[in-house]
Scaffold this active site. Structure first.
Site, short mmCIF file in Angstrom:
data_model
loop_
_atom_site.label_atom_id
_atom_site.label_comp_id
_atom_site.label_asym_id
_atom_site.label_seq_id
_atom_site.Cartn_x
_atom_site.Cartn_y
_atom_site.Cartn_z
N HIS A 135 0.79 -1.23 0.00
CA HIS A 135 0.00 0.00 0.00
C HIS A 135 0.83 1.29 0.00
O HIS A 135 0.52 2.20 -0.76
CB HIS A 135 -0.96 0.00 1.20
CG HIS A 135 -2.03 -1.03 1.11
ND1 HIS A 135 -3.06 -0.95 0.20
CD2 HIS A 135 -2.24 -2.18 1.80
CE1 HIS A 135 -3.86 -2.00 0.33
NE2 HIS A 135 -3.38 -2.76 1.29
N GLN B 290 -1.57 -14.40 1.73
CA GLN B 290 -2.59 -13.62 2.41
C GLN B 290 -3.96 -13.96 1.85
O GLN B 290 -4.21 -13.83 0.65
CB GLN B 290 -2.32 -12.12 2.27
CG GLN B 290 -3.22 -11.27 3.16
CD GLN B 290 -2.63 -9.91 3.46
OE1 GLN B 290 -1.42 -9.76 3.55
NE2 GLN B 290 -3.48 -8.92 3.64
N ALA C 175 -10.61 -7.28 6.83
CA ALA C 175 -11.32 -6.14 6.23
C ALA C 175 -11.66 -6.42 4.77
O ALA C 175 -12.80 -6.18 4.32
CB ALA C 175 -10.46 -4.88 6.35
#
Length: 263
Positions: free
Chosen positions: A48, A153, A180
């Site tokens: 990110h 992940q 999330a």
């Protein structure tokens, strides 16, 4: 040669919970501070934040120099980009959005030499990974898995549905769950048949532990929720993010100043 991956494996095998700190800011001082504070590893987030390879490199040096292992969350499984990251000598790589076994297989292949793993795509040139030739070069070239954790992940409905196949891929060392994004993925199904997030997470935890893989998760600051994750089977996790901690401290500091100056 110090081997952070083996050190992490040893701690996990002994039943100890392994704790990480997420570095998202560019300054590698953050990683050095996390290591000095006593975190087991630094989670260098290159997915990110705007981190280039040089920034990742400096974070690796800072974390490992301070005595912590260093794991890099990369942005994908591109072997051409990954090659330089691997040659910098991280102790682990975390691959985001692993939806199925094909993606997991590509992730593992990008980390492996072709004569060690069928389908391996990594080119030889480990450089800092073998301490510039002063480390265990021959051992590293024969058994790179010994020096590198490969974490997938799971953060989508598809990833959950295919978790058994993902766990079955040789070379997958563990799972890191992304609640999330799983929640968003479940909501996007617009279906009454979509299971609740809690059920999906519990299933991922249970199957990962049953497969003998290491189960990791982002850790909340709330003690009750943290206890729930530990009871579900979390073995390692990331319990702090530099930008969030800094922002929280700024808010607290400003609130204190305002309460004192506006009386």
């Amino acid at each position: 040669m110090w081997n952070g991956a083996q050190e992490i494996r040893g701690k996990l095998s002994s039943g100890r919970f392994v704790t990480g700190f997420a570095a998202t800011l560019s300054d590698p001082t953050v990683s050095e501070m996390a290591a000095c504070a006593g975190y087991d590893f630094v989670f260098i987030d290159a997915e990110h934040p705007p981190m280039d390879r040089q920034t990742i490199y400096h974070h690796l040096i800072a974390a490992q120099g301070g005595g912590a292992a260093a794991m890099v969350r990369v942005y994908g499984d591109d072997p051409h980009w990954l090659k330089a990251i691997l040659d910098m000598g991280p102790d682990g790589v975390i691959f985001p959005f692993v939806h199925n076994a094909d993606i997991a297989r590509r992730c593992v292949a990008a980390c492996a030499y072709p004569d060690v793993y069928i389908g391996g795509m990594r080119g030889q040139g480990p450089q800092r990974a073998v301490r510039w030739g002063f480390g265990e070069t021959e051992s590293y070239l024969r058994q790179p898995d010994k020096y590198l954790l490969k974490i997938m992940q799971i953060e989508s409905y598809e990833g959950w549905k295919n978790i058994d196949d993902i766990l079955a891929i040789p070379g997958v060392d563990g799972i890191y769950i992304g609640p999330a994004d799983i929640s968003r993925s479940l909501n996007a199904k617009h279906s009454h048949d979509a299971p609740p997030l809690a059920l999906v997470c519990e299933d991922v935890f249970r199957k990962t532990r049953a497969a003998g893989k290491w189960m990791g998760a982002p850790l909340p600051s709330d003690s009750a929720r943290l206890s729930e994750l530990l009871e579900m089977g979390a073995q390692w996790g990331v319990c702090g993010i530099d930008s969030e901690i800094l922002a929280g401290s700024m808010r607290s500091n400003l609130a204190l100043l305002e309460s004192c100056t506006q009386k």
